[in-house]
Structures are given as structure tokens and as C-alpha cells.
Write a protein that holds these residues in place. Structure first.
Motif, PDB file in Angstrom:
ATOM      1  N   GLY A   1       0.823  -1.208   0.000  1.00  0.00           N
ATOM      2  CA  GLY A   1       0.000   0.000   0.000  1.00  0.00           C
ATOM      3  C   GLY A   1       0.857   1.259   0.000  1.00  0.00           C
ATOM      4  N   GLY A   2       0.204   2.393  -0.045  1.00  0.00           N
ATOM      5  CA  GLY A   2       0.911   3.670  -0.012  1.00  0.00           C
ATOM      6  C   GLY A   2       1.722   3.967  -1.251  1.00  0.00           C
TER       7      GLY A   2
ATOM      8  N   SER B   1       2.199  -3.734  10.075  1.00  0.00           N
ATOM      9  CA  SER B   1       2.532  -2.364   9.691  1.00  0.00           C
ATOM     10  C   SER B   1       3.893  -1.918  10.234  1.00  0.00           C
ATOM     11  CB  SER B   1       1.435  -1.416  10.180  1.00  0.00           C
ATOM     12  OG  SER B   1       1.272  -1.510  11.596  1.00  0.00           O
TER      13      SER B   1
ATOM     14  N   ARG C   1       6.806  -0.521   7.819  1.00  0.00           N
ATOM     15  CA  ARG C   1       7.447   0.796   7.972  1.00  0.00           C
ATOM     16  C   ARG C   1       8.960   0.662   8.119  1.00  0.00           C
ATOM     17  NH1 ARG C   1       2.505   1.606  11.217  1.00  0.00           N
ATOM     18  NH2 ARG C   1       1.118   2.887   9.936  1.00  0.00           N
TER      19      ARG C   1
ATOM     20  N   LEU D   1       1.664   4.204   5.026  1.00  0.00           N
ATOM     21  CA  LEU D   1       1.244   2.808   4.931  1.00  0.00           C
ATOM     22  C   LEU D   1      -0.004   2.565   5.771  1.00  0.00           C
ATOM     23  CD1 LEU D   1       4.804   1.315   5.288  1.00  0.00           C
ATOM     24  CD2 LEU D   1       3.359   1.074   3.265  1.00  0.00           C
ATOM     25  N   PRO D   2      -0.784   1.531   5.448  1.00  0.00           N
ATOM     26  CA  PRO D   2      -1.961   1.215   6.263  1.00  0.00           C
ATOM     27  C   PRO D   2      -1.566   0.763   7.663  1.00  0.00           C
ATOM     28  CG  PRO D   2      -1.588  -0.484   4.615  1.00  0.00           C
ATOM     29  CD  PRO D   2      -0.644   0.637   4.295  1.00  0.00           C
ATOM     30  N   ASP D   3      -2.504   0.853   8.595  1.00  0.00           N
ATOM     31  CA  ASP D   3      -2.242   0.466   9.983  1.00  0.00           C
ATOM     32  C   ASP D   3      -2.308  -1.043  10.192  1.00  0.00           C
ATOM     33  OD1 ASP D   3      -1.838   3.081  10.852  1.00  0.00           O
ATOM     34  OD2 ASP D   3      -3.982   3.404  11.178  1.00  0.00           O
ATOM     35  N   ASP D   4      -2.894  -1.763   9.242  1.00  0.00           N
ATOM     36  CA  ASP D   4      -3.010  -3.214   9.407  1.00  0.00           C
ATOM     37  C   ASP D   4      -3.167  -3.854   8.033  1.00  0.00           C
ATOM     38  OD1 ASP D   4      -3.099  -5.636  10.700  1.00  0.00           O
ATOM     39  OD2 ASP D   4      -5.234  -5.540  11.139  1.00  0.00           O
ATOM     40  N   TYR D   5      -2.908  -5.160   7.976  1.00  0.00           N
ATOM     41  CA  TYR D   5      -3.063  -5.940   6.756  1.00  0.00           C
ATOM     42  C   TYR D   5      -3.987  -7.115   7.066  1.00  0.00           C
ATOM     43  CZ  TYR D   5       0.854  -3.171   5.098  1.00  0.00           C
ATOM     44  OH  TYR D   5       1.660  -2.126   4.726  1.00  0.00           O
TER      45      TYR D   5
ATOM     46  N   THR E   1      -6.223 -11.586  -3.281  1.00  0.00           N
ATOM     47  CA  THR E   1      -5.965 -10.297  -2.664  1.00  0.00           C
ATOM     48  C   THR E   1      -6.377  -9.198  -3.631  1.00  0.00           C
ATOM     49  OG1 THR E   1      -3.697 -10.191  -3.517  1.00  0.00           O
ATOM     50  CG2 THR E   1      -4.009 -11.192  -1.360  1.00  0.00           C
ATOM     51  N   THR E   2      -6.422  -7.983  -3.126  1.00  0.00           N
ATOM     52  CA  THR E   2      -6.749  -6.846  -3.966  1.00  0.00           C
ATOM     53  C   THR E   2      -5.722  -6.728  -5.079  1.00  0.00           C
ATOM     54  OG1 THR E   2      -7.704  -5.693  -2.086  1.00  0.00           O
ATOM     55  CG2 THR E   2      -7.130  -4.360  -3.999  1.00  0.00           C
TER      56      THR E   2
ATOM     57  N   SER F   1      -3.551  -4.753  -6.850  1.00  0.00           N
ATOM     58  CA  SER F   1      -2.971  -3.424  -6.627  1.00  0.00           C
ATOM     59  C   SER F   1      -2.608  -2.765  -7.950  1.00  0.00           C
ATOM     60  CB  SER F   1      -1.714  -3.533  -5.760  1.00  0.00           C
ATOM     61  OG  SER F   1      -0.725  -4.270  -6.455  1.00  0.00           O
TER      62      SER F   1
END
Length: 337
Positions: free
Chosen positions: A123-124, A162, A166, A189-193, A225-226, A228
Motif C-alpha cells: 500500500g501507499g 505495519s 514501515r 502505509l496502512p495500519d493493518d493488513y 488479494t486486492t 494493486s
């Protein structure tokens, strides 16, 4: 005999007390602990480990938190360091490099650990993944035919979430700066996966989207999964069946980009052609922007898969590769016939 006058004695005593207090503050205060940690990091793993992101995993512990620092592979090798529960591999990999199947190298360390979780996009806007056990990020050097890659393998039951994401991204940025690699970093980045869950084959909308499943009665569930937007260097789709005692994977489809495609090219003997395969295992390739090595798409089939396993495997691979290649802006897709 020289007599120390009282004012001089007071000054000396005061300076001694200040020195003792300063030493105690450096040894035992939170700020002193942070300073000692930063001092240790300056010479640890070639100074590539960021303080703030690593401290989340080490608690500023320079002993148990930073227990291993090694350079492996000689000139042009890679850094291998432990940061808390994570083993980090930090390397600049030329586009011409391949896994020569010799002594364990950077490619071996970058392969994800076995886990039931599919590779999730970091992400991000980062080119990376996590499967909640392993994580990696790739920074392409715009001014060099190379990429800076940082991978992490978590020990024990630690989740590569996360905090690990990071750490690897911040480390990659420092490594790119150190190695004069002009690379574009991502954002927050997201806080969780979230762990991907099994679902009906009729609900495919991510990495399994487009695979011809309507007439596959033996496929009871999928896991995906998504998809991306051109950022995940690894992608996976799993097609499975429900049995009385287990939920068996029938077909597994994978995509590999950048350094992961470089590694895959040599770790699968006989896959030098742009497309091919037999007996349930097939591969396809495509040319992708920014990568000198063609992306790799592969399917593996369980031994007991029925209903024309090979024909469906090729059809599934074609659909999977077409979607993934399009998502990544790749062209010249070659699939097995």
C-alpha cells in the motif's frame, strides 16, 4: 603542603556530582537510552537501519534488539542484520543479476516464508508486499539498471504487519540514498493488513478476477488479494475444493515482477523460454515498464485435479496473466499454447 581552599573544594565536588549525574542519566534515563541506541545504530548494518522505525520493534534494546550484523557475498553482496524479531536482507540488485543456485545469496533470502497468507500489497504506492510473515519492498533506481531491495523474515509467531512494513520501507529509502540510487518512495502505509479469507468462486474481484470458473464445479472456494495498481512485486490466486477432512488447493497462480522475476527465472530449471510448461505446471511472461527482466506468471496444479486439469490450467494462467499484466502496464504477453 598545598591546602585546597574551601571554594575550590566545592567546585570540584560539584563537577564530580554533575559528571556522576550525567553518567547516570545517560545510562538510565529514557532519553539516554535513546541516545545510546542511536549511537549503536550509527555503526550497525552499515548505518542503514532507521532509529524510529526500528525502535518500535526493539524497544531501544541494543543487546537483544540488535544481535546480528553481517555483510555476506563479498563485494557486491548484501547486508544481513537482525532488528528485534526480524531478519533483514538489504541489497542493491543489478537488473542483470540472476540466482546462480550457488551459496545462499540475496535472492534466497528475499523469497517469502511459507505461510497460509497470500502476498498482500504494502500500500501507499510502495512496490512491496507482506504475507504477515515476510515483507519486502523494491525501489527501482531511475539512474541505474538496478533496484534497492529490502526484505524481512519474522521469527517465531511474530506478525509482519505495519511496523515491519514501515521498517523495510524506511530502510530502503536510507539504502537508496547511501547507494546513490535515484528512486521514488511511496507514502503513508496502512495500519493493518487483513488476512484474505476464502470466498465463493463467483465473487472473484481481485487477483482471481477473470479466471473462467463458472463451469468448474470442483472449485468450491477461492482466495485472492486486492489487485494493486502496479505496486505488488508478488501476486497470488488460489482455487480450492472442500473435502470432508481438509480444504485442498487445486490450482495456485503466481505473478513475479522485478527482482522476484529475476530470481524465478533461474530457480525453475528449464524455464528460459518466454512461455511453456507441461503436466499441470505452466508459465507465461510479459515485458513491463521499468524492468529489464520479463515478468513471470505461473500456475501449479494439484495431482488430483480433475476436469481437464492441463487445459484449464493454461486457460486460468492466460486469464490471470492478462489481468495482472494489464494492471502493471505490461505488454507483449506470451502464454503457453
Amino acid at each position: 603542603m598545598k591546602v585546597i581552599r574551601r571554594p575550590a573544594l566545592y567546585v570540584a565536588l560539584t563537577l564530580t556530582l554533575v559528571a556522576v549525574a550525567g553518567c547516570g542519566w545517560y545510562q538510565f534515563s529514557d532519553t539516554g537510552k535513546r541516545w545510546r541506541y542511536e549511537d549503536a545504530l550509527a555503526g550497525y548494518c552499515r548505518g542503514l537501519i532507521p532509529s524510529a522505525e526500528s525502535a518500535v520493534l526493539t524497544g531501544y534494546d541494543t543487546g537483544r534488539g540488535l544481535p546480528l550484523d553481517a555483510h555476506r557475498g563479498g563485494p557486491g553482496g548484501f547486508e544481513f542484520c537482525r532488528v528485534g524479531p526480524n531478519a533483514l536482507t538489504i541489497a542493491k540488485i543489478p537488473a542483470s543479476a540472476r540466482d546462480d543456485d550457488g551459496p545462499r545469496g540475496a535472492f534466497d533470502n528475499l523469497w517469502p516464508q511459507r505461510t497460509g497468507t497470500l502476498p498482500l500489497p504494502l500500500g501507499g504506492g510502495w512496490h512491496g508486499y507482506t504475507n504477515r510473515r515476510s515483507a519486502a519492498v523494491v525501489l527501482r533506481c531511475a539512474d541505474q539498471n538496478a533496484s534497492v531491495v529490502v526484505g524481512s523474515a519474522a521469527g517465531g509467531s511474530v506478525v509482519a504487519g505495519s511496523a515491519t512494513a514501515r521498517l523495510v520501507t524506511a530502510t530502503a529509502v536510507r539504502a537508496a540514498e547511501r547507494w546513490d540510487c535515484d528512486a521514488e518512495a511511496g507514502g503513508p502505509l496502512p495500519d493493518d493488513y487483513a488476512e484474505p479469507q476464502e470466498k465463493s468462486r463467483f465473487e472473484a474481484e481481485g487477483t482471481c478476477a477473470g479466471i473462467p470458473l463458472r463451469d468448474r464445479d470442483d472449485v468450491d472456494w477461492i482466495k485472492e488479494t486486492t489487485a494493486s495498481p502496479a505496486t505488488a512485486p508478488l501476486e497470488r490466486c488460489v482455487l480450492g475444493e472442500a473435502q470432508t477432512e481438509s480444504r485442498t488447493e487445486l490450482f495456485t497462480l503466481d505473478a513475479y515482477f522485478g527482482p522476484f522475476a529475476q530470481s524465478f527465472e533461474e530457480t525453475a530449471p528449464g524455464t528460459g523460454a518466454e512461455a511453456g510448461g507441461s503436466r499441470g505446471s505452466f508459465w507465461a511472461t510479459a515485458a513491463c515498464p521499468g524492468d529489464r527482466v520479463r515478468a513471470r506468471f505461473a500456475v501449479t496444479t494439484a495431482a488430483h485435479a480433475e476436469q481437464g486439469g492441463d487445459a484449464f490450467a493454461r486457460a486460468a494462467l492466460s486469464a490471470f496473466a492478462e489481468r495482472s499484466a494489464r494492471q502493471h502496464g505490461c505488454t507483449d504477453l506470451r502464454v503457453p499454447r
